[in-house]
Motif scaffolding. Structure first.
Motif: not given
Length: 446
Positions: A222-226
């Protein structure tokens, strides 16, 4: 009423339309946005009575009444807009009024953004609510049988420490119930309780769930990580259910995290400090798995600081009656009727071996409750496999009245001690609640 140049500069820059009139209803100012929305120029309206140039305007009512009028819908050609009208008050006197016009397209955009934000907030709140709270406490654990009574007593003692716990036992014995209760009775009770079933994920997915990942760490990230579950549980408790299903390589990374109290996201470069208590659970023989090189010995000793074994239901049969009573009470509200269990049916339940443990017992009671016609569960209402076992073993039998009285007495005394405690004052309160003397209670406790 005069409007200075500084105020005009500000009003000219607004995207919303603005009209200002004095107490007599004479228009003193409009900004360019007002002209854009209404197609009325300043030369046409400034210095004129508003009622003459804008017959439908209700601003004069606001000026005369001294009360605001909000969200009035208007339409000018193909342009729809909303008007908010407010009196201008100085020294308790109404000296004029102001109309602010907002195009409906702007309103739609704002509403759409608000809806999206609200959906995101609700989803986040739902996730936090589901992930971060324990559902059960020790009061939810039934422990009448001596085996389960001692297990619960040990679990309460364990909960007051902060070391890791390994809960073992067959499937359906209530390992998650104990994990919740230990957390709720610990100093971490006001922090997160996050549960993850290791059997529900493949090794790669489980790793990303536990440790999280940075943006671009792998295809599909995912964009921006998790954020990972270890970070979600920071300050609280992480329950690793069915830890025996965890991949051998992933076990090494878990061990490093527990040893160093840090976690590094997949694709990340920095270690994030964490403070998490681990409660692990399994229905497998981890010692045997160690011998077969399927479970790491060093991880085993890291999580088995406090071992807690939950007995199978067949080894704590005195819990069956209160468990059945609880399930029947739960179903009374569901079925909108009270359902009883015949003694013949109870004898079959009591002597059945329950390979599925408490979960199977609950299912059996729910099945039988759906099969009765007269609110009484009889042997023929029980699941066929339980009936056949009962016939095969010829196990329908009665307890003596003396045994029933003794079992009931034991149950009530243990319940009173659990509620009031084992201190001298607690025992005094328990004796009073039971309607016996303190001396009698001590004799019976022996």
């Amino acid at each position: 009423m005069e409007i200075n140049n500084w105020v005009k500069v500000i009003l000219h820059s607004l995207h919303e339309g603005v009209l200002i009139a004095d107490s007599n209803g004479i228009v003193k100012y409009i900004n360019p946005a007002y002209t854009r929305i209404t197609m009325v120029s300043s030369n046409e309206i400034i210095g004129k009575f508003l009622s003459e140039k804008r017959p439908g305007s209700r601003l004069m009512n606001v000026i005369e009444g001294g009360k605001e009028l909000l969200r009035v819908p208007r339409k000018e050609g193909d342009i729809e807009y909303i008007v908010n009208m407010v009196p201008i008050i100085e020294k308790a006197q109404t000296i004029g009024g102001i109309s602010i016009l907002t195009e409906m397209t702007e309103m739609y955009n704002i509403t759409e953004q608000l809806n999206k934000s609200n959906i995101m907030i609700r989803n986040l709140q739902k996730q936090v609510k589901n992930l971060a709270k324990a559902k059960y406490c020790f009061n939810d654990i039934i422990s009448v049988d001596s085996n389960s009574f001692e297990t619960k007593k040990l679990a309460k003692r364990i909960s007051h420490n902060d070391s890791n716990v390994l809960i073992t036992g067959e499937s359906g014995t209530g390992k998650e119930l104990y994990a919740n209760s230990i957390h709720m009775d610990s100093s971490r009770q006001n922090h997160s309780f996050v549960a993850v079933n290791c059997a529900n994920f493949d090794s790669n997915l489980l790793e990303s769930e536990l440790f999280g990942y940075e943006e671009g760490a792998f295809t599909g990230a995912k964009k921006n990580g998790k954020i990972g579950i270890f970070e979600l549980a920071n300050g609280g408790t992480l329950f690793l259910d069915e830890i025996g299903e965890m991949n051998y390589d992933l076990q090494a990374k878990i061990l490093r995290t527990l040893q160093e109290n840090t976690v590094r996201r997949i694709g990340g470069l920095k270690d994030i400090p964490i403070n998490v208590r681990i409660i692990a659970a399994t229905n497998k023989n981890l010692e045997k798995m160690i011998e077969e090189n399927r479970f790491r010995k060093d991880l085993y000793y890291r999580i088995v600081v406090f071992p807690l074994n939950i007995s199978a239901l067949r080894n704590r049969r005195e819990d069956i009656r209160p468990l059945v009573e609880k399930f029947l009470n739960d179903m009374a509200s569901k079925f909108k009727r009270n359902i009883e269990l015949s003694e013949d049916a109870f004898n079959i339940l009591y002597n059945y071996d329950w390979p599925g443990n408490i979960r199977e017992l609950n299912n059996a009671i729910e099945f039988a409750a759906n099969m009765v016609d007269d609110f009484i569960i009889r042997p023929e209402n029980l699941p066929k496999i339980i009936q056949s076992e009962g016939v095969k073993k010829n196990i329908i039998k009665f307890k003596s009245l003396e045994k029933i009285i003794k079992d009931t007495e034991v149950f009530e005394i243990r319940k009173a001690i659990l509620i009031y405690g084992e201190t001298v004052q607690g025992k005094k309160n328990a004796a009073k609640a039971l309607g016996i003397s303190l001396a009698t209670l001590y004799n019976k406790l022996k």
